[in-house]
Design a protein around this motif. Structure first.
Motif, mmCIF file in Angstrom:
data_model
loop_
_atom_site.group_PDB
_atom_site.id
_atom_site.type_symbol
_atom_site.label_atom_id
_atom_site.label_comp_id
_atom_site.label_asym_id
_atom_site.label_seq_id
_atom_site.Cartn_x
_atom_site.Cartn_y
_atom_site.Cartn_z
ATOM 1 N N GLN A 3 89.257 -22.227 20.604
ATOM 2 C CA GLN A 3 89.263 -21.824 19.195
ATOM 3 C C GLN A 3 88.289 -20.684 18.939
ATOM 4 O OE1 GLN A 3 89.736 -24.303 15.776
ATOM 5 N NE2 GLN A 3 89.876 -26.151 17.006
ATOM 6 N N GLY A 48 93.490 -26.130 14.438
ATOM 7 C CA GLY A 48 92.597 -25.632 13.398
ATOM 8 C C GLY A 48 92.677 -24.127 13.208
ATOM 9 N N THR A 69 84.622 -20.893 10.765
ATOM 10 C CA THR A 69 85.112 -21.761 11.828
ATOM 11 C C THR A 69 84.420 -21.463 13.150
ATOM 12 O OG1 THR A 69 87.266 -21.719 10.720
ATOM 13 C CG2 THR A 69 87.203 -22.669 12.918
#
Length: 572
Positions: free
Chosen positions: A542, A473, A522
Motif C-alpha cells: 500500500q 484500502g 494513508t
C-alpha cells in the motif's frame, strides 16, 4: 429531521439540477449539434459497438455504475452525521459527478467511442495516456479481484470443522447463486428475442420482469448448488472471461437492462417505506453532525478528505468515467441520449444515496446494524413493515433486498472485466488508432480481445484468491484520482475544441487535492504500522503504490495545466 421531508427536499434539488444545470451543460458543449451518427452506428461490429435503445442502455449504465457503491459509501461516511453526507451527495452529484459522467460520455462519443485514455492521448500526450491506462488498468484488476471474491463468498457454502457442509447456514448463499444463474439464462433469451426475433420491447420487458420474479421464486425453493468459495471463484473467472468477449446484445445489454428493474423496484420499495412510515431521524442515534474528526474505534477519521473518498458513487466516482467511455459510449444510439443516461443516471444514484441515509436512521432504531446489507435491507424492510397492514412483509422484503443488493456485484464485475480488456487493448495503440488498424506484428497479439481478456481474468482471480483485502484500502483514493483525471481529460479536450470547460476546473482541482491528502494520510498510517513491526506485505504494498499514485497525480496535473495554459495563450 423527518426522513420524508429530507427525501422530498433532496429530490426537488436533484430534479432542478438535472433540468437547469444539465440543460446548461448541453448548450455549453453543443450536445446534439453534430449531425454525424454516434460510434455505435459508424463502427458497429456486432460485439462491442452495438446501438441500444435508450431505456436498455440506461439499464446497463445505471446497473454498472450503481452496484453497491451508493449504499456502502454513505453507510461508511455516516460516522460524520447525516448532514455532511447529504450536502456532499447533492453538491457532488450535481456539480461534480454529473459533470464528470456526462462529460466523459460526450467526449468519448466524439473520439470514436474510445476511453478516457485515448482522449488524454489525443489532447495531452502519449506518455500521459500510457500512465493513465496503467493506473486505470491496475485499479480495474483490483475491482475484478474484489468483486469476484465478494460474489464467490456470497455464493459459497459454509463448512464446519472437518469440512462438513452446514446446509442451514448455506441456504441463503445457495439461493443467491441459483437466482443469479437463472437470471443469466433469462438475459440471454431476452437478448435473442429482442435483437434476433425483433420481439416488441414492451412485450419483452413485461415477460422479462415476470421471468425475474419466477427466477426468485425458483431460487428460494430450489437451490442445489452448495460449492465452496474457491470453486465459485474459478466458475466466476470462467464466466467473466466469456462475458467480456461476448457480443453486448447477447448478455451485457439485456442482463443490465433487466437488472435495472431490480434496482428500480428497490427504489420504489424504499420510497413506499419512507412515505408510509416517514420516521424522524433520532438525533442521538444518528446526529446531524458529529465533528470534523471522529474516533470510530479504529483511529481518528477526518471529515476532510475521508468524506469525499468514502461516499464516492453517491457523489462522484472515477469508475463512472470508465463505464461512460468504455461500454456506454459504444452503445449510444443518439447523442441527445447522453444527458438522461449519464447525467440523469448519476443523479438517480444520488437519490439512492439519500434513501440509504434514511435507511441508516431507521436501522439504528430497529437494531439492524450487522454490516451494510443488514443496515440497508433491514432499515427499508422495517420501514415498510411499520406501515399498518404490511408487518408480515418484513422478512420477504428483507430477503429480496439482499438478493437485489448481491446481484449488482456480479453486474459490476463483468462490466469491470470488459473495461479492463478495453484498457489493455488501447495501451498498445498510437494516437487516433483503433484495434482494427493493427494488421500484424506483436501488437496484433496484444490487442487481440481474447488475449487481453485471459490476462485480465487470470490477474484478477489470482489477486482475489491471494488476499486483495490487504491492498483494498487503496481503492477509495485511487478511484477518486481516476475521477480527477477524468475531469482533467475532458477539460483539456473541451479547451482544445474551443468550448467552455470552466465547469470542470474547480471539481478537478478539488478532487486532486482530496486524493493527494487522502493518500498522504494513508501513507503516514501505513508507515506507522510498518514501524510497529510484524507487518506483512500489505502495508508495504500500500505504501509503495500510494507514493506512486501521488507522483502520478502530480505529473498528470502538471501536464494538464500546461496543456490548458497553452490553449489559453493561443486563444489570447
Amino acid at each position: 429531521m423527518n426522513t420524508l421531508v429530507l427525501l422530498l427536499i433532496c429530490g426537488a434539488i436533484l430534479i432542478c439540477g438535472y433540468i437547469f444545470y444539465g440543460g446548461w451543460l448541453c448548450k455549453q458543449w453543443g450536445v446534439g449539434d453534430s449531425k454525424e451518427e454516434t460510434p455505435a452506428h459508424t463502427m458497429d461490429d456486432g460485439i462491442d459497438y452495438v446501438p441500444a435503445k435508450a431505456p436498455v442502455l440506461m439499464g446497463h449504465h445505471f446497473s454498472s455504475i450503481a452496484g453497491a457503491g451508493p449504499i456502502t459509501g454513505p453507510i461508511n461516511a455516516a460516522i460524520f452525521g447525516w448532514l455532511p453526507v447529504t450536502l456532499w451527495v447533492l453538491v457532488g452529484g450535481i456539480f461534480f459527478g454529473g459533470v464528470h459522467d456526462f462529460g466523459a460520455l460526450f467526449a468519448s462519443i466524439r473520439h470514436k467511442g474510445q476511453s478516457i485514455g485515448e482522449i488524454i492521448s489525443t489532447n495531452m500526450s502519449r506518455r500521459a495516456k500510457r500512465l493513465f491506462i496503467i493506473f486505470a488498468y491496475l485499479t480495474l484488476i483490483l475491482v475484478v479481484a474484489a468483486f469476484a471474491s465478494i460474489v464467490a463468498s456470497t455464493f459459497g457454502a459454509t463448512y464446519d470443522e472437518g469440512n462438513v457442509l452446514n446446509v442451514e447456514a448455506s441456504t441463503s448463499n445457495a439461493t443467491v447463486a441459483m437466482v443469479s444463474l437463472l437470471f443469466i439464462l433469462v438475459a440471454i433469451v431476452f437478448g435473442f428475442c429482442v435483437y434476433r426475433r425483433n420481439t416488441p420491447m414492451l412485450l419483452s420487458t413485461v415477460l422479462g420482469v415476470l421471468a425475474i420474479v419466477l427466477c426468485m421464486a425458483i431460487g428460494m425453493n430450489f437451490h442445489p448448488f452448495y460449492l465452496s468459495s474457491n470453486s465459485w471463484m474459478i466458475i466466476v473467472g470462467i464466466y467473466i472471461a466469456i462475458a467480456s468477449v461476448t457480443p453486448v446484445w447477447i448478455l451485457l445489454q439485456p442482463r443490465d437492462y433487466l437488472s435495472s428493474f431490480l434496482l428500480y423496484a428497490m427504489l420504489i420499495i424504499a420510497v413506499i417505506g419512507i412515505v408510509g412510515a416517514h420516521p424522524n431521524i433520532d438525533s442521538e442515534l444518528f446526529p446531524a453532525f458529529t465533528g470534523f474528526a471522529v474516533d470510530n474505534g479504529n483511529g481518528v477519521q477526518y471529515l476532510f478528505p475521508i468524506l469525499f473518498t468514502t461516499v464516492a458513487c453517491g457523489a462522484i466516482s472515477g469508475f463512472h468515467s470508465l463505464v461512460s467511455s468504455g461500454t456506454t459510449s459504444k452503445q449510444l444510439d443518439k447523442e441527445t441520449d447522453a444527458k438522461p443516461i449519464a447525467y440523469g443516471g448519476m443523479l438517480l444514484e444520488c437519490v439512492l444515496a439519500i434513501i440509504t441515509l434514511c435507511a441508516i436512521a431507521y436501522a439504528r432504531q430497529t437494531g439492524h446494524t450487522a454490516g451494510a446489507t443488514d443496515i440497508f435491507a433491514g432499515g427499508i424492510a422495517a420501514m415498510v413493515a411499520a406501515i399498518p397492514g404490511l408487518s408480515g412483509l418484513e422478512y420477504i422484503l428483507y430477503t429480496l433486498l439482499i438478493l437485489t443488493y448481491s446481484a449488482f456485484c456480479l453486474t459490476s464485475l463483468d462490466t469491470a472485466t470488459r473495461l479492463a480488456r478495453f484498457m489493455f487493448q488501447e495501451f498498445w495503440l498510437e494516437p487516433g488508432q483503433t484495434t482494427g488498424d493493427i494488421k500484424d506484428g506483436w501488437k496484433k497479439v496484444m490487442v487481440n480481445p481474447y488475449v487481453a481478456t485471459v490476462i485480465t481474468v487470470i490477474l484478477g482471480i489470482l489477486l482475489g484468491m491471494t488476499g486483495y483485502a490487504k491492498i483494498w484500502g487503496l481503492f477509495g483514493a485511487a478511484n477518486q484520482l481516476l475521477a480527477a483525471l477524468g475531469l482533467l481529460a475532458v477539460a483539456t479536450w473541451l479547451g482544445n475544441a474551443g468550448k467552455n470547460n470552466k465547469m470542470f476546473l474547480f471539481p478537478m482541482a478539488f478532487m486532486m487535492v482530496v486524493t493527494i491528502c487522502s493518500l498522504a494520510l494513508t501513507v503516514k498510517n501505513q508507515i506507522g504500522i510498518i514501524a510497529a513491526g510484524g507487518a506483512d506485505w500489505g502495508p508495504w504494498a500500500q505504501t509503495i503504490f500510494e507514493i506512486l499514485l501521488i507522483i502520478l497525480a502530480v505529473v498528470l496535473a502538471i501536464e494538464g495545466v500546461q496543456t490548458l495554459s497553452k490553449k489559453k495563450e493561443k486563444t489570447a
